[in-house]
Write a protein that holds these residues in place. Structure first.
Motif, PDB file in Angstrom:
ATOM      1  N   ASN A  70      46.030  34.042  50.505  1.00  0.00           N
ATOM      2  CA  ASN A  70      44.562  33.463  50.828  1.00  0.00           C
ATOM      3  C   ASN A  70      43.439  34.398  49.906  1.00  0.00           C
ATOM      4  N   ASN A 113      38.054  35.171  49.295  1.00  0.00           N
ATOM      5  CA  ASN A 113      38.885  34.929  50.420  1.00  0.00           C
ATOM      6  C   ASN A 113      38.701  33.337  50.720  1.00  0.00           C
ATOM      7  N   PHE A 114      39.946  32.647  50.887  1.00  0.00           N
ATOM      8  CA  PHE A 114      39.609  31.447  51.256  1.00  0.00           C
ATOM      9  C   PHE A 114      38.807  30.650  50.204  1.00  0.00           C
ATOM     10  N   LYS A 115      38.809  30.959  48.841  1.00  0.00           N
ATOM     11  CA  LYS A 115      38.165  30.488  47.774  1.00  0.00           C
ATOM     12  C   LYS A 115      36.472  30.681  47.656  1.00  0.00           C
ATOM     13  N   CYS A 143      36.928  30.196  41.541  1.00  0.00           N
ATOM     14  CA  CYS A 143      38.149  29.935  42.217  1.00  0.00           C
ATOM     15  C   CYS A 143      38.114  28.705  42.935  1.00  0.00           C
ATOM     16  N   ASN A 163      40.516  26.810  43.732  1.00  0.00           N
ATOM     17  CA  ASN A 163      41.691  26.880  44.997  1.00  0.00           C
ATOM     18  C   ASN A 163      42.280  28.003  45.254  1.00  0.00           C
ATOM     19  N   SER A 164      42.897  28.231  46.337  1.00  0.00           N
ATOM     20  CA  SER A 164      43.397  29.525  46.625  1.00  0.00           C
ATOM     21  C   SER A 164      44.545  29.746  46.013  1.00  0.00           C
ATOM     22  N   SER A 187      46.589  39.390  44.318  1.00  0.00           N
ATOM     23  CA  SER A 187      46.460  38.360  45.399  1.00  0.00           C
ATOM     24  C   SER A 187      46.970  39.114  46.592  1.00  0.00           C
TER      25      SER A 187
END
Lengths: 113, 113
Positions: free
Chosen positions: B30, B50-52, B68, B70-71, B93
Motif C-alpha cells: 500500500n 500511501n494508499f495512492k 499514483c 492506483n496502489s 514498495s
C-alpha cells in the motif's frame, strides 16, 4: 529525526575471509526495524538481513550475521567466507512501523580474489 | 525478481523533452516510493505515496511530477530536466504498518543531455 550513519565509504576483503561493515543510527523510538540491503552492479537493491529491535538475538542468514547493540545504537553486518559475488554497495536502513525507510550513505565492498 | 518492475531501464532525454518513468508492483503493498541515487551520494527519497495519496515530497523541483493512479502503479513525469538530474531513479514498495522491508525495482538510469 532518525539518522543512519555508515562511516566506511569503502571496504575490501580477501575471498574466503570475514569482513564487518559498520552502521550506527539515532532514534528516540524503542520499537523499530533495521535492515541491510545489497546493491550489486546490476543496481537491484536486495534485502540481505533484517533485525527487529525488540529481539535480543542477533539475526543470521547463512554467511551473513549482524551484531545488534541496542543501547549503543549500533548494527554491524558480518560477512563470513566472503565470495566474489558479495562485491556490492551495502546500505544500512532503519524504519518504524509508521515511518518509511531511512538509509545510510552506503559502503562499497570489494572482494579480492 | 522482487515483484517491482520499472520501465524503461535506460533513458536518454534532452532538456526540453517530456518523458515518464513507470513503476509497477504486484505485491499488494500500500506504499510506493521514488528514490534518486546519484553517484557518490546517499539515496535521496523524493516522494512517498500511501494508499495512492502523496504523503511526502522532499522539496523536489516541480520538473519532477509523480502520479499514483492506483496502489499498484507509480509514475514519475519528467519535464525540462537539467543535466544534474542524471541519476539512477529507484522505485520501491512496502506494506506500511507492518514490519516488512521495502522491495525495490531495478531502477531507471536517466541521462539528461
Amino acid at each position: 529525526a532518525q539518522t543512519v550513519t555508515q562511516s566506511q565509504p569503502e571496504m575490501s576483503v580477501q575471498e574466503a575471509e570475514t569482513v564487518t561493515l559498520s552502521c550506527t543510527y539515532d532514534t528516540s523510538e524503542s520499537d523499530y526495524y533495521l535492515f541491510w540491503y545489497k546493491q550489486p552492479p546490476s543496481r537491484q537493491m536486495i534485502l540481505v538481513i533484517r533485525q527487529e529491535a525488540y529481539k535480543q538475538q542477533n539475526a543470521t542468514e547463512n554467511r551473513f550475521s549482524v551484531n545488534f547493540q541496542k543501547a549503543a545504537k549500533s548494527f554491524s553486518l558480518k560477512i563470513s567466507d566472503s565470495q566474489l559475488g558479495d562485491a556490492a554497495m551495502y546500505f544500512c536502513a532503519y524504519r518504524t512501523l509508521s515511518s518509511r525507510l531511512t538509509f545510510g550513505e552506503g559502503t562499497q565492498l570489494t572482494v579480492n580474489p | 525478481e522482487t515483484g517491482v518492475t520499472q520501465t524503461p531501464r535506460h533513458l536518454v532525454m534532452g532538456m526540453t523533452n517530456k518523458k515518464s518513468l513507470k513503476c509497477e508492483q504486484h505485491l499488494g503493498h500500500n506504499a510506493m516510493y521514488w528514490y534518486k541515487q546519484s553517484a557518490k551520494k546517499p539515496l535521496e527519497l523524493m516522494f512517498v505515496y500511501n494508499f495512492k495519496e502523496q504523503t511526502e515530497n522532499n522539496s523536489v523541483p516541480s520538473r519532477f511530477s509523480p502520479e499514483c493512479p492506483n496502489s499498484s502503479h507509480l509514475f514519475l513525469h519528467l519535464h525540462t530536466l537539467q543535466p544534474e538530474d542524471s541519476a539512477l531513479y529507484l522505485c520501491a514498495s512496502s506494506q506500511q504498518d507492518r514490519n516488512t522491508e521495502a522491495f525495490f525495482g531495478q531502477g531507471t538510469r536517466l541521462t539528461v543531455v
